[in-house]
Design an enzyme around this catalytic site. Structure first.
Site, PDB file in Angstrom:
ATOM      1  N   TYR A  61      45.024  55.834  36.749  1.00 20.22           N
ATOM      2  CA  TYR A  61      44.645  54.307  36.632  1.00 20.22           C
ATOM      3  C   TYR A  61      43.546  54.012  35.635  1.00 20.22           C
ATOM      4  CZ  TYR A  61      43.961  49.502  37.950  1.00 20.22           C
ATOM      5  OH  TYR A  61      43.848  48.065  37.875  1.00 20.22           O
ATOM      6  N   SER A  63      40.919  46.370  33.440  1.00 20.50           N
ATOM      7  CA  SER A  63      40.302  46.416  34.837  1.00 20.50           C
ATOM      8  C   SER A  63      38.662  46.724  34.320  1.00 20.50           C
ATOM      9  CB  SER A  63      40.834  47.525  35.618  1.00 20.50           C
ATOM     10  OG  SER A  63      40.056  47.752  36.730  1.00 20.50           O
TER      11      SER A  63
HETATM   12  N1  LIG Z   1      43.770  43.436  42.413  1.00 21.80           N
HETATM   13  C1  LIG Z   1      42.676  44.013  41.719  1.00 21.80           C
HETATM   14  O1  LIG Z   1      41.671  44.315  42.638  1.00 21.80           O
HETATM   15  C2  LIG Z   1      42.778  44.356  40.265  1.00 21.80           C
HETATM   16  C3  LIG Z   1      41.551  44.652  39.787  1.00 21.80           C
HETATM   17  C4  LIG Z   1      41.458  45.081  38.213  1.00 21.80           C
HETATM   18  C5  LIG Z   1      42.828  44.722  37.554  1.00 21.80           C
HETATM   19  N2  LIG Z   1      43.838  44.482  38.291  1.00 21.80           N
HETATM   20  C6  LIG Z   1      45.205  44.527  37.428  1.00 21.80           C
HETATM   21  O2  LIG Z   1      45.576  43.169  37.606  1.00 21.80           O
HETATM   22  C7  LIG Z   1      47.111  43.352  37.359  1.00 21.80           C
HETATM   23  C8  LIG Z   1      47.996  42.580  38.331  1.00 21.80           C
HETATM   24  O3  LIG Z   1      47.729  43.179  39.495  1.00 21.80           O
HETATM   25  P1  LIG Z   1      47.619  42.316  40.971  1.00 21.80           P
HETATM   26  O4  LIG Z   1      46.114  42.667  41.407  1.00 21.80           O
HETATM   27  O5  LIG Z   1      47.888  40.908  40.706  1.00 21.80           O
HETATM   28  O6  LIG Z   1      48.633  43.351  41.698  1.00 21.80           O
HETATM   29  P2  LIG Z   1      49.985  42.901  42.483  1.00 21.80           P
HETATM   30  O7  LIG Z   1      49.907  41.584  43.132  1.00 21.80           O
HETATM   31  O8  LIG Z   1      50.551  44.225  42.919  1.00 21.80           O
HETATM   32  O9  LIG Z   1      50.769  42.479  41.157  1.00 21.80           O
HETATM   33  C9  LIG Z   1      51.358  43.370  40.472  1.00 21.80           C
HETATM   34  C10 LIG Z   1      52.750  42.930  39.401  1.00 21.80           C
HETATM   35  O10 LIG Z   1      53.175  44.086  38.620  1.00 21.80           O
HETATM   36  C11 LIG Z   1      54.557  43.818  38.754  1.00 21.80           C
HETATM   37  N3  LIG Z   1      55.011  45.276  38.366  1.00 21.80           N
HETATM   38  C12 LIG Z   1      54.573  46.513  39.189  1.00 21.80           C
HETATM   39  N4  LIG Z   1      55.119  47.482  38.554  1.00 21.80           N
HETATM   40  C13 LIG Z   1      56.313  46.860  37.875  1.00 21.80           C
HETATM   41  C14 LIG Z   1      57.387  47.308  36.815  1.00 21.80           C
HETATM   42  N5  LIG Z   1      57.703  48.727  36.798  1.00 21.80           N
HETATM   43  N6  LIG Z   1      57.982  46.555  36.108  1.00 21.80           N
HETATM   44  C15 LIG Z   1      57.481  45.184  35.965  1.00 21.80           C
HETATM   45  N7  LIG Z   1      56.880  44.631  36.746  1.00 21.80           N
HETATM   46  C16 LIG Z   1      56.013  45.383  37.638  1.00 21.80           C
HETATM   47  C17 LIG Z   1      54.630  43.566  40.241  1.00 21.80           C
HETATM   48  O11 LIG Z   1      56.025  42.854  40.292  1.00 21.80           O
HETATM   49  P3  LIG Z   1      57.491  43.800  40.984  1.00 21.80           P
HETATM   50  O12 LIG Z   1      56.828  44.470  42.060  1.00 21.80           O
HETATM   51  O13 LIG Z   1      58.405  42.451  41.257  1.00 21.80           O
HETATM   52  O14 LIG Z   1      57.904  44.377  39.779  1.00 21.80           O
HETATM   53  C18 LIG Z   1      53.807  42.471  40.558  1.00 21.80           C
HETATM   54  O15 LIG Z   1      54.048  41.055  39.902  1.00 21.80           O
HETATM   55  C19 LIG Z   1      47.306  44.699  37.171  1.00 21.80           C
HETATM   56  O16 LIG Z   1      47.466  45.143  35.686  1.00 21.80           O
HETATM   57  C20 LIG Z   1      46.158  45.295  37.817  1.00 21.80           C
HETATM   58  O17 LIG Z   1      45.918  46.687  37.402  1.00 21.80           O
HETATM   59  C21 LIG Z   1      43.961  44.273  39.563  1.00 21.80           C
END
Ligand SMILES: NC(=O)c1ccc[n+]([C@@H]2O[C@H](COP(=O)([O-])OP(=O)(O)OC[C@H]3O[C@@H](n4cnc5c(N)ncnc54)[C@H](OP(=O)(O)O)[C@@H]3O)[C@@H](O)[C@H]2O)c1
Length: 264
Positions: A156, A143
Site C-alpha cells: 500500500y 496518502s
Molecule cells: N481512509 C483513510 O484513512 C485513507 C487515508 C489515506 C488515503 N486514503 C485513500 O483514499 C482513497 C479513497 O478511500 P476511502 O478511504 O474513501 O475508502 P473506501 O470507503 O473503502 O472507498 C474506496 C473506493 O474505491 C473503490 N474501489 C476499490 N476497489 C476498486 C476496484 N477494483 N475498481 C473500482 N473501484 C474500486 C470502492 O468502490 P467499489 O467497492 O464499489 O468498487 C470505493 O468506492 C483511496 O485511494 C485510499 O487509499 C484513505
C-alpha cells in the site's frame, strides 16, 4: 462552492468514503459527474440522489479498475471529445494488512492494478483532451503513507509513493498548459477503508486523529481549484508532515518498523 469551476468530473471510487464525499461536493457546486466504482447499485443510488436534487447530469460507469476491461471503459469515457471531462479524480484504492510474506499475491497484484496502474492509465487517457483544450485538472488521491515505508502494509505505501512521485513530476510537466496535477495525502479518515483492509486502528487511535471524508473532500477540491501540487488535509497532519519530513530516511524506516513491532 468548490465544484463550480468544473463542467464534468470523473470520480473513481465514488461509491463510498472520500470519493462519494467529493462527488457530493462537486454536484452541489453544479458540476456534472461520471461516477466510477464496481458497485453499480450504490453508484445508481448516489446518481439518483444527486442528479435531480442539484440539477446536474450524473453518469454511472460501473467498472473494476483491477481489470484491463474496467480500465479501458473508463479510459474511453475520458478520451471522448464529444463529452469532455475537465476534472479527473483518481480516488479508488484499497490496502491490505499483514507482512508481505503472508499475504495473498493476487490481492497484492490487484492493489497495484487499482492504486497504480489505473491512476496511470486514466491520467494518460484524460490528458490529451485537457491539454488540447488548455484547461483541466487531475487529482490523485495518494496518502501520507506514500511518504514513508509502511511495514505491515508495504504494498500500500509503495503504491502511494508511486502516486506521489508521478503526480509531482506531472505537475511540473504540465506547467503552462492550463492543466494541473494535484496529489492529495490524507491521514486517517473515517471511511470503509480500514474495514476493507482488515485493520482496526479505531481500537487504539484517539478520535482526534480522525478526519471525516467530507473534510478531505473539501481540501481536495480546494487544492484542485488552486492547482496545487500537493494537499495534506487537516492542520494536525500538516504539522506532522512538517515535523517528520526532515527526518533521514533511515530514521523514518526505523520509526515505522517500531510501530509495526509494537503491533500498531
Ligand atoms: N481512509 C483513510 O484513512 C485513507 C487515508 C489515506 C488515503 N486514503 C485513500 O483514499 C482513497 C479513497 O478511500 P476511502 O478511504 O474513501 O475508502 P473506501 O470507503 O473503502 O472507498 C474506496 C473506493 O474505491 C473503490 N474501489 C476499490 N476497489 C476498486 C476496484 N477494483 N475498481 C473500482 N473501484 C474500486 C470502492 O468502490 P467499489 O467497492 O464499489 O468498487 C470505493 O468506492 C483511496 O485511494 C485510499 O487509499 C484513505
Amino acid at each position: 462552492m468548490s465544484g463550480a469551476r468544473w463542467r464534468t468530473a470523473v470520480v473513481t471510487g465514488a461509491s463510498s468514503g472520500i470519493g462519494e464525499a467529493v462527488a457530493r461536493r462537486l454536484a452541489a457546486g453544479g458540476s456534472g459527474l461520471v461516477l466510477v466504482a464496481r458497485d453499480r447499485d450504490r453508484l445508481e443510488a448516489l446518481a439518483a440522489d444527486l442528479g435531480p436534487y442539484h440539477g446536474v447530469e450524473v453518469e454511472v460507469l460501473a467498472a473494476d479498475l483491477a481489470t484491463v476491461e474496467g480500465r479501458s471503459a473508463v479510459e474511453a469515457r475520458l478520451a471522448d471529445g464529444h463529452a469532455p471531462v475537465d476534472l479527473l479524480v483518481n480516488n479508488a484504492g484499497f490496502g491490505t494488512t499483514g507482512d508481505l510474506v503472508d499475504l495473498d499475491p493476487e490481492a497484492e497484484d490487484r492493489q497495484v492494478q487499482v492504486n497504480v496502474l489505473a491512476v496511470l492509465r486514466l491520467t494518460r487517457a484524460a490528458l490529451p483532451g485537457m491539454v488540447g483544450r488548455g484547461r483541466g485538472a487531475v487529482v490523485n488521491v495518494a496518502s501520507l503513507a506514500g511518504l514513508y515505508p509502511t511495514p505491515g502494509t508495504a504494498t500500500y505505501g509503495a503504491t502511494k509513493a508511486f502516486v506521489c512521485s508521478l503526480t509531482d513530476a506531472l505537475h511540473e510537466e504540465l506547467r503552462g498548459t492550463g492543466v494541473t496535477a494535484t496529489a492529495v495525502l490524507p491521514g486517517f479518515t473515517r471511511t470503509e477503508f480500514q474495514e476493507r483492509a482488515g485493520w482496526r486502528p479505531q481500537a487504539y487511535l484517539p478520535d482526534a486523529v480522525w478526519m471525516t471524508a467530507d473534510e478531505v473532500a473539501a481540501a481536495t477540491l480546494d487544492g484542485a481549484a488552486a492547482g496545487r501540487a500537493r494537499v495534506v488535509p487537516g492542520v494536525a497532519y500538516k504539522v506532522l508532515n512538517g515535523v517528520t519530513s526532515p527526518l533521514p530516511a533511515g530514521a523514518r524506516r526505523t520509526l515505522l518498523g517500531l510501530t509495526r513491532r509494537l503491533g500498531l
